[in-house]
Design an enzyme around this catalytic site. Structure first.
Site, PDB file in Angstrom:
ATOM      1  N   SER A 117      64.132  40.450 -11.028  1.00 52.00           N
ATOM      2  CA  SER A 117      64.310  41.784 -11.793  1.00 52.00           C
ATOM      3  C   SER A 117      63.228  42.636 -11.622  1.00 52.00           C
ATOM      4  CB  SER A 117      63.944  41.061 -13.333  1.00 52.00           C
ATOM      5  OG  SER A 117      63.778  41.937 -14.231  1.00 52.00           O
ATOM      6  N   TYR A 157      58.653  35.787 -19.496  1.00 51.50           N
ATOM      7  CA  TYR A 157      60.142  35.914 -18.567  1.00 51.50           C
ATOM      8  C   TYR A 157      59.769  36.727 -17.070  1.00 51.50           C
ATOM      9  CZ  TYR A 157      64.165  37.686 -16.815  1.00 51.50           C
ATOM     10  OH  TYR A 157      65.375  38.468 -15.953  1.00 51.50           O
ATOM     11  N   LYS A 193      59.890  34.875 -13.345  1.00 51.72           N
ATOM     12  CA  LYS A 193      60.542  35.607 -12.151  1.00 51.72           C
ATOM     13  C   LYS A 193      59.680  35.758 -10.844  1.00 51.72           C
ATOM     14  CE  LYS A 193      64.834  35.684 -13.714  1.00 51.72           C
ATOM     15  NZ  LYS A 193      65.902  34.837 -13.016  1.00 51.72           N
TER      16      LYS A 193
HETATM   17  P1  NAD Z   1      73.460  35.171 -18.748  1.00 56.87           P
HETATM   18  O1  NAD Z   1      72.758  34.439 -19.782  1.00 56.87           O
HETATM   19  O2  NAD Z   1      74.745  35.848 -19.153  1.00 56.87           O
HETATM   20  O3  NAD Z   1      73.744  34.097 -17.687  1.00 56.87           O
HETATM   21  C1  NAD Z   1      72.789  33.025 -17.153  1.00 56.87           C
HETATM   22  C2  NAD Z   1      73.905  31.706 -17.175  1.00 56.87           C
HETATM   23  O4  NAD Z   1      73.070  30.571 -16.992  1.00 56.87           O
HETATM   24  C3  NAD Z   1      74.705  31.515 -18.594  1.00 56.87           C
HETATM   25  O5  NAD Z   1      75.870  31.278 -18.455  1.00 56.87           O
HETATM   26  C4  NAD Z   1      73.713  30.039 -18.831  1.00 56.87           C
HETATM   27  O6  NAD Z   1      74.851  29.305 -19.788  1.00 56.87           O
HETATM   28  C5  NAD Z   1      73.388  29.625 -17.661  1.00 56.87           C
HETATM   29  N1  NAD Z   1      72.190  28.569 -17.893  1.00 56.87           N
HETATM   30  C6  NAD Z   1      70.922  29.012 -18.433  1.00 56.87           C
HETATM   31  N2  NAD Z   1      70.143  27.811 -18.232  1.00 56.87           N
HETATM   32  C7  NAD Z   1      70.806  27.241 -17.452  1.00 56.87           C
HETATM   33  C8  NAD Z   1      70.399  25.892 -16.796  1.00 56.87           C
HETATM   34  N3  NAD Z   1      69.143  25.216 -17.126  1.00 56.87           N
HETATM   35  N4  NAD Z   1      71.290  25.130 -16.182  1.00 56.87           N
HETATM   36  C9  NAD Z   1      72.352  25.642 -15.909  1.00 56.87           C
HETATM   37  N5  NAD Z   1      72.927  26.789 -16.422  1.00 56.87           N
HETATM   38  C10 NAD Z   1      72.219  27.485 -17.221  1.00 56.87           C
HETATM   39  O7  NAD Z   1      72.598  36.154 -18.101  1.00 56.87           O
HETATM   40  P2  NAD Z   1      72.676  37.170 -16.889  1.00 56.87           P
HETATM   41  O8  NAD Z   1      72.571  38.612 -17.540  1.00 56.87           O
HETATM   42  O9  NAD Z   1      74.044  36.960 -16.076  1.00 56.87           O
HETATM   43  O10 NAD Z   1      71.500  37.076 -15.867  1.00 56.87           O
HETATM   44  C11 NAD Z   1      71.687  35.994 -14.615  1.00 56.87           C
HETATM   45  C12 NAD Z   1      70.641  36.173 -13.875  1.00 56.87           C
HETATM   46  O11 NAD Z   1      69.953  37.660 -13.691  1.00 56.87           O
HETATM   47  C13 NAD Z   1      69.377  35.530 -14.913  1.00 56.87           C
HETATM   48  O12 NAD Z   1      68.509  34.729 -13.839  1.00 56.87           O
HETATM   49  C14 NAD Z   1      68.585  36.981 -15.365  1.00 56.87           C
HETATM   50  O13 NAD Z   1      67.330  36.324 -15.449  1.00 56.87           O
HETATM   51  C15 NAD Z   1      68.567  37.682 -14.226  1.00 56.87           C
HETATM   52  N6  NAD Z   1      68.577  39.224 -14.532  1.00 56.87           N
HETATM   53  C16 NAD Z   1      69.246  39.618 -15.607  1.00 56.87           C
HETATM   54  C17 NAD Z   1      69.087  40.938 -15.971  1.00 56.87           C
HETATM   55  C18 NAD Z   1      69.946  41.427 -17.227  1.00 56.87           C
HETATM   56  O14 NAD Z   1      69.594  42.546 -17.825  1.00 56.87           O
HETATM   57  N7  NAD Z   1      71.146  40.990 -17.658  1.00 56.87           N
HETATM   58  C19 NAD Z   1      68.363  41.934 -15.343  1.00 56.87           C
HETATM   59  C20 NAD Z   1      67.561  41.387 -14.261  1.00 56.87           C
HETATM   60  C21 NAD Z   1      67.669  39.863 -14.025  1.00 56.87           C
HETATM   61  C1  WQD Z   2      66.443  50.322 -22.028  1.00 60.95           C
HETATM   62  C2  WQD Z   2      65.777  51.426 -22.960  1.00 60.95           C
HETATM   63  C3  WQD Z   2      64.566  51.054 -24.847  1.00 60.95           C
HETATM   64  C4  WQD Z   2      67.679  48.712 -27.163  1.00 60.95           C
HETATM   65  C5  WQD Z   2      64.995  44.734 -20.003  1.00 60.95           C
HETATM   66  C6  WQD Z   2      64.025  43.779 -19.775  1.00 60.95           C
HETATM   67  C7  WQD Z   2      64.336  43.504 -17.975  1.00 60.95           C
HETATM   68  C8  WQD Z   2      65.733  43.345 -17.577  1.00 60.95           C
HETATM   69  C9  WQD Z   2      66.414  44.530 -18.106  1.00 60.95           C
HETATM   70  C10 WQD Z   2      66.008  41.147 -17.112  1.00 60.95           C
HETATM   71  C11 WQD Z   2      64.423  51.286 -23.248  1.00 60.95           C
HETATM   72  C12 WQD Z   2      65.622  51.620 -25.361  1.00 60.95           C
HETATM   73  C13 WQD Z   2      67.011  49.585 -26.206  1.00 60.95           C
HETATM   74  C14 WQD Z   2      67.638  49.723 -28.486  1.00 60.95           C
HETATM   75  C15 WQD Z   2      66.613  51.605 -27.534  1.00 60.95           C
HETATM   76  N1  WQD Z   2      66.192  42.287 -17.860  1.00 60.95           N
HETATM   77  N2  WQD Z   2      66.380  50.905 -26.397  1.00 60.95           N
HETATM   78  N3  WQD Z   2      67.275  50.857 -28.609  1.00 60.95           N
HETATM   79  O1  WQD Z   2      63.701  46.813 -21.593  1.00 60.95           O
HETATM   80  O2  WQD Z   2      64.477  48.437 -19.653  1.00 60.95           O
HETATM   81  O3  WQD Z   2      64.765  45.673 -19.611  1.00 60.95           O
HETATM   82  O4  WQD Z   2      66.365  44.320 -19.533  1.00 60.95           O
HETATM   83  O5  WQD Z   2      65.600  41.035 -16.317  1.00 60.95           O
HETATM   84  O6  WQD Z   2      63.354  42.615 -17.715  1.00 60.95           O
HETATM   85  O7  WQD Z   2      62.803  43.990 -19.791  1.00 60.95           O
HETATM   86  O8  WQD Z   2      66.103  47.392 -20.954  1.00 60.95           O
HETATM   87  O9  WQD Z   2      67.951  47.729 -22.456  1.00 60.95           O
HETATM   88  O10 WQD Z   2      65.913  46.423 -23.646  1.00 60.95           O
HETATM   89  O11 WQD Z   2      66.203  48.974 -22.905  1.00 60.95           O
HETATM   90  O12 WQD Z   2      66.220  52.730 -27.663  1.00 60.95           O
HETATM   91  O13 WQD Z   2      68.189  49.061 -29.569  1.00 60.95           O
HETATM   92  O14 WQD Z   2      66.542  51.605 -24.457  1.00 60.95           O
HETATM   93  O15 WQD Z   2      63.408  50.877 -25.586  1.00 60.95           O
HETATM   94  O16 WQD Z   2      63.657  52.376 -23.340  1.00 60.95           O
HETATM   95  P1  WQD Z   2      64.615  47.212 -20.400  1.00 60.95           P
HETATM   96  P2  WQD Z   2      66.685  47.547 -22.641  1.00 60.95           P
END
Ligand code: NAD
Ligand code: WQD
Length: 337
Positions: A126, A150, A154
């Site tokens: 991330s 979190y 990572k």
């Molecule tokens: P998500 O929650 O939709 O998907 C994660 C999946 O993993 C789910 O289906 C959940 O049931 C499963 N899971 C959780 N813990 C588990 C375990 N212990 N064993 C087996 N399955 C398990 O999340 P996502 O948005 O698809 O994110 C996927 C990956 O990408 C995550 O590792 C997340 O940290 C990373 N990521 C997401 C974002 C984002 O904004 N969505 C941003 C950066 C990184």
């Molecule tokens: C985006 C912008 C908020 C909600 C997070 C995690 C990051 C990654 C992605 C997993 C910001 C603003 C949001 C709302 C708002 N996830 N906002 N009103 O914070 O950039 O990143 O998600 O790895 O680790 O930190 O994403 O979508 O929460 O916010 O004004 O109700 O929208 O302040 O500026 P962020 P976000």
């Protein structure tokens, strides 16, 4: 090709879209998920959109027996590891859960892969691993630091993956640092399923517009940005999915791993996102101005040059498409909240 990929967390938001992209690219896919934040109902859309070479194994990456079983039952060419927990604020409340699922889960997975002789991995990292004060556009050599459990989970995973590759050159790991994934499959059949009140901007916009939330709060109007609202690098989940296929192709051809950003390289403000969403979908987003959210930075966007240079991948889809597809999922998607 005939290659088979294990996709942990494959029923989740990014995993489901990536699985369709893998199937379309000719891979067979085994989803491995404990369904803690997803449902097995997504298997239908994945097979309809991607093809029938997909199965679901219900299991937990923290459980060595579950992992041993899936590696005994299948011969994998690579693993894509999405499984884990991802809510920043929750991670502050229950850090042990985050270290257990994200760090211990990754450790258990690496052990099982090593035993099975499968040493090619794509890891979901991330943009949160970059230090708060690192300059934008963020390139992959910017300073790393995390400000919450979190993010630290990572970062720890990235470090342990680095050590494992250094110790044994048979390992190839693609660390993909996602910026802000949004949008949904253009069919309207798959998308994000946030549980409870969404923390992220796009699901909050779609739910508030649908009337499921009273309004969207815009966190902060006094950032040093052109319109005073914070700037992020939103990327369509379909582009992100394609990035995973590109990472597998890179490792197969180059025989080594890599660490790259997956973003668009373009910063978009909260206000610009709302304005675009309203224009593209001909709706009004009910919003109110609110104080800054603790822990937010003003501006964060990626330098995407390295992903293009190494993998030949770049994001194709526009902000309009992100907004259109997110709204289609919210309004017509079978599983949408
Ligand atoms: P998500 O929650 O939709 O998907 C994660 C999946 O993993 C789910 O289906 C959940 O049931 C499963 N899971 C959780 N813990 C588990 C375990 N212990 N064993 C087996 N399955 C398990 O999340 P996502 O948005 O698809 O994110 C996927 C990956 O990408 C995550 O590792 C997340 O940290 C990373 N990521 C997401 C974002 C984002 O904004 N969505 C941003 C950066 C990184
Ligand atoms: C985006 C912008 C908020 C909600 C997070 C995690 C990051 C990654 C992605 C997993 C910001 C603003 C949001 C709302 C708002 N996830 N906002 N009103 O914070 O950039 O990143 O998600 O790895 O680790 O930190 O994403 O979508 O929460 O916010 O004004 O109700 O929208 O302040 O500026 P962020 P976000």
């Amino acid at each position: 090709m005939g290659m088979k990929v294990l996709v942990t967390g494959g029923c989740g938001y990014i995993g489901s879209h990536t699985s369709v992209a893998l199937l379309q690219a000719g891979f067979a896919v085994v989803l491995f998920d404990n369904l803690s934040n997803s449902t097995s109902a997504v298997l239908g859309p994945i097979a309809r959109l991607g093809g029938p070479k997909v199965t679901l194994v219900q299991g937990d990456v923290r459980q060595p027996d579950d992992l041993a079983q899936v590696f005994a039952d299948h011969r994998f060419d690579a693993v894509i590891h999405f499984a884990g927990l991802k809510a920043v604020s929750e991670s502050v409340q229950v850090p042990l859960n985050y270290y257990e699922h994200n760090v211990s889960g990754t450790l258990q997975l690496l052990r099982a892969m090593d035993v099975a002789g499968v040493r090619r991995l794509v890891f979901s990292s991330s943009a949160t691993v970059y230090a708060e004060d690192a300059a934008c556009p963020l390139n992959e050599s910017a300073a790393l630091d995390a400000t919450n459990p979190y993010g630290r989970s990572k970062l720890m995973c990235e470090q342990l993956l680095c050590d494992v590759q250094a110790a044994d050159p048979r390992w190839q790991v693609a660390v993909l640092r996602y910026f802000n994934p949004v949008g949904a499959h253009p069919s309207g059949e798959m998308g994000e399923l946030p549980i409870g009140v969404p923390q992220n901007l796009m699901p909050m916009i779609t739910q508030a517009t649908k009337g499921l939330r009273p309004h969207l709060s815009i966190f902060g109007d006094d950032y040093p940005t052109p319109d005073g609202t914070a700037v992020r690098d939103y990327i369509h989940v379909q582009d992100l999915a394609a990035g995973h296929v590109a990472a597998l192709a890179y490792m197969a051809h180059q025989d080594k791993g890599l660490t790259v950003n997956l973003g668009t390289g373009r910063g978009v403000s909260v206000k610009e996102m709302i304005d675009t969403f309203e224009r593209v979908n001909a709706v009004q987003v009910p919003y109110r101005w609110a104080a800054r959210r603790a822990g937010d930075v003003a501006v964060r966007f990626a330098d995407v040059g390295l992903a293009q240079q190494l993998m030949g991948w770049r994001a194709q889809l526009s902000l309009d498409e992100m907004c259109r597809d997110a709204w289609r999922w919210q309004t017509t998607g079978a599983g949408a909240p």
